[in-house]
Scaffold this motif. Sequence first.
Motif, short mmCIF file in Angstrom:
data_model
loop_
_atom_site.label_atom_id
_atom_site.label_comp_id
_atom_site.label_asym_id
_atom_site.label_seq_id
_atom_site.Cartn_x
_atom_site.Cartn_y
_atom_site.Cartn_z
N MET A 281 6.43 11.90 -3.31
CA MET A 281 5.62 12.27 -3.89
C MET A 281 5.16 11.85 -5.56
O MET A 281 4.60 11.39 -5.99
CB MET A 281 5.99 14.06 -3.98
N GLY A 282 6.40 12.22 -6.15
CA GLY A 282 6.10 11.13 -7.34
C GLY A 282 6.00 9.79 -7.80
O GLY A 282 5.47 9.56 -8.57
N ALA A 283 6.10 8.99 -6.60
CA ALA A 283 6.36 8.10 -7.10
C ALA A 283 4.94 6.93 -6.75
O ALA A 283 4.55 6.06 -7.01
CB ALA A 283 7.06 6.67 -5.91
N CYS A 284 3.80 8.58 -5.79
CA CYS A 284 2.65 7.63 -5.81
C CYS A 284 1.83 8.32 -6.75
O CYS A 284 0.35 7.41 -7.22
CB CYS A 284 2.71 7.67 -4.37
N LEU A 285 2.06 9.51 -7.57
CA LEU A 285 1.74 10.47 -8.61
C LEU A 285 1.56 9.46 -10.27
O LEU A 285 1.22 9.57 -9.91
CB LEU A 285 2.07 11.81 -8.46
N LEU A 286 3.30 9.44 -10.66
CA LEU A 286 2.70 8.89 -11.33
C LEU A 286 1.86 7.21 -11.58
O LEU A 286 1.50 7.37 -12.59
CB LEU A 286 4.62 8.55 -11.87
N PRO A 287 2.59 6.39 -10.78
CA PRO A 287 1.36 5.09 -11.19
C PRO A 287 0.10 5.14 -11.17
O PRO A 287 -0.78 4.92 -11.89
CB PRO A 287 2.16 4.56 -10.52
N THR A 288 -0.36 6.55 -10.18
CA THR A 288 -1.74 6.32 -10.61
C THR A 288 -2.27 7.38 -11.37
O THR A 288 -3.47 6.91 -12.15
CB THR A 288 -2.46 7.80 -9.30
N ILE A 289 -1.89 7.83 -11.88
CA ILE A 289 -1.94 8.63 -13.53
C ILE A 289 -1.45 7.86 -14.88
O ILE A 289 -2.34 7.82 -15.71
CB ILE A 289 -0.85 9.91 -13.50
N GLU A 290 -1.24 7.00 -14.91
CA GLU A 290 -0.55 5.91 -15.74
C GLU A 290 -1.27 4.10 -15.60
O GLU A 290 -1.50 3.74 -16.34
CB GLU A 290 0.70 5.29 -15.14
N ALA A 291 -2.22 4.52 -14.47
CA ALA A 291 -2.98 3.42 -14.39
C ALA A 291 -4.26 3.63 -15.76
O ALA A 291 -4.28 2.43 -16.29
CB ALA A 291 -3.67 3.45 -13.28
N PRO A 292 -4.70 4.70 -16.00
CA PRO A 292 -5.58 4.59 -16.44
C PRO A 292 -5.69 4.31 -18.29
O PRO A 292 -5.84 3.47 -18.69
CB PRO A 292 -6.38 5.49 -16.75
N LEU A 293 -4.21 4.82 -18.44
CA LEU A 293 -3.54 4.99 -19.48
C LEU A 293 -3.03 3.23 -19.78
O LEU A 293 -3.19 2.63 -20.97
CB LEU A 293 -1.76 5.53 -19.84
N ALA A 294 -2.41 1.94 -19.05
CA ALA A 294 -2.32 1.15 -18.99
C ALA A 294 -3.20 0.36 -19.39
O ALA A 294 -3.90 -0.51 -20.08
CB ALA A 294 -1.69 0.87 -17.83
N PHE A 295 -4.74 0.72 -19.13
CA PHE A 295 -6.22 0.32 -19.77
C PHE A 295 -6.09 0.58 -21.11
O PHE A 295 -7.32 -0.42 -21.53
CB PHE A 295 -7.07 0.48 -18.32
#
Length: 91
Positions: A1-15
Amino acid sequence: MGACLLPTIEAPLAFVTLVQLMPRGDDAVEFDAAQEFALLSNLGMGWAILCLVLTLPFVKTRRLRPWWYAPPLAMLLALAARLLFFPPYGS
Protein backbone atom coordinates in the motif's frame (compact mmCIF):
# COMPACT_ATOMS: atom_id res chain seq x y z
CA MET A 1 0.00 0.00 0.00
CA GLY A 2 2.82 2.42 0.84
CA ALA A 3 4.46 1.83 -2.54
CA CYS A 4 1.30 3.16 -4.20
CA LEU A 5 0.49 5.91 -1.71
CA LEU A 6 3.87 7.61 -1.46
CA PRO A 7 4.50 8.23 -5.19
CA THR A 8 0.96 9.60 -5.46
CA ILE A 9 1.50 12.16 -2.73
CA GLU A 10 5.02 12.96 -3.90
CA ALA A 11 4.01 13.72 -7.51
CA PRO A 12 2.68 17.24 -6.71
CA LEU A 13 5.79 17.85 -4.64
CA ALA A 14 7.97 16.88 -7.59
CA PHE A 15 6.07 19.36 -9.79
CA VAL A 16 6.45 22.18 -7.25
CA THR A 17 10.16 21.42 -6.93
CA LEU A 18 10.60 21.42 -10.71
CA VAL A 19 8.82 24.76 -11.05
CA GLN A 20 10.92 26.28 -8.26
CA LEU A 21 14.18 25.11 -9.79
CA MET A 22 13.43 26.57 -13.22
CA PRO A 23 15.66 29.56 -13.96
CA ARG A 24 14.19 33.00 -13.53
CA GLY A 25 15.13 36.14 -15.43
CA ASP A 26 16.39 39.20 -13.58
CA ASP A 27 14.41 41.57 -15.77
CA ALA A 28 11.05 40.37 -14.42
CA VAL A 29 11.31 41.91 -10.97
CA GLU A 30 7.84 41.97 -9.48
CA PHE A 31 7.11 42.02 -5.79
CA ASP A 32 3.92 39.94 -6.11
CA ALA A 33 5.68 37.25 -8.12
CA ALA A 34 8.51 37.07 -5.57
CA GLN A 35 5.98 36.70 -2.75
CA GLU A 36 4.20 33.89 -4.59
CA PHE A 37 7.52 32.22 -5.30
CA ALA A 38 8.45 32.27 -1.61
CA LEU A 39 4.99 31.07 -0.60
CA LEU A 40 5.15 28.17 -3.05
CA SER A 41 8.61 27.22 -1.79
CA ASN A 42 7.43 27.26 1.80
CA LEU A 43 4.35 25.20 0.97
CA GLY A 44 6.54 22.75 -0.94
CA MET A 45 8.87 22.37 2.03
CA GLY A 46 5.87 21.74 4.29
CA TRP A 47 4.57 19.13 1.84
CA ALA A 48 8.02 17.47 1.77
CA ILE A 49 8.04 17.25 5.57
CA LEU A 50 4.56 15.73 5.45
CA CYS A 51 5.79 13.18 2.90
CA LEU A 52 8.71 12.29 5.19
CA VAL A 53 6.33 11.83 8.13
CA LEU A 54 4.01 9.63 6.04
CA THR A 55 6.99 7.53 4.94
CA LEU A 56 7.99 6.84 8.54
CA PRO A 57 5.36 4.18 9.43
CA PHE A 58 5.96 2.18 6.26
CA VAL A 59 9.70 2.06 6.86
CA LYS A 60 9.33 1.36 10.59
CA THR A 61 7.08 -1.65 9.90
CA ARG A 62 9.62 -2.79 7.28
CA ARG A 63 7.07 -2.75 4.47
CA LEU A 64 9.35 -0.38 2.59
CA ARG A 65 13.10 0.09 2.60
CA PRO A 66 14.78 3.20 4.04
CA TRP A 67 15.68 4.57 0.58
CA TRP A 68 12.05 5.71 0.33
CA TYR A 69 13.11 8.68 2.46
CA ALA A 70 15.40 9.87 -0.35
CA PRO A 71 12.89 11.46 -2.80
CA PRO A 72 11.06 13.76 -0.35
CA LEU A 73 14.31 14.56 1.46
CA ALA A 74 16.04 15.48 -1.81
CA MET A 75 13.12 17.70 -2.84
CA LEU A 76 13.06 19.32 0.61
CA LEU A 77 16.76 20.12 0.40
CA ALA A 78 16.40 21.43 -3.17
CA LEU A 79 13.53 23.73 -2.20
CA ALA A 80 15.33 24.96 0.90
CA ALA A 81 18.56 25.62 -1.03
CA ARG A 82 16.68 27.46 -3.78
CA LEU A 83 14.80 29.61 -1.29
CA LEU A 84 17.71 30.36 1.02
CA PHE A 85 20.71 30.66 -1.30
CA PHE A 86 19.00 31.84 -4.52
CA PRO A 87 16.14 34.05 -3.36
CA PRO A 88 13.41 34.94 -5.85
CA TYR A 89 14.26 37.89 -8.06
CA GLY A 90 17.13 39.00 -5.87
CA SER A 91 14.90 39.93 -2.95
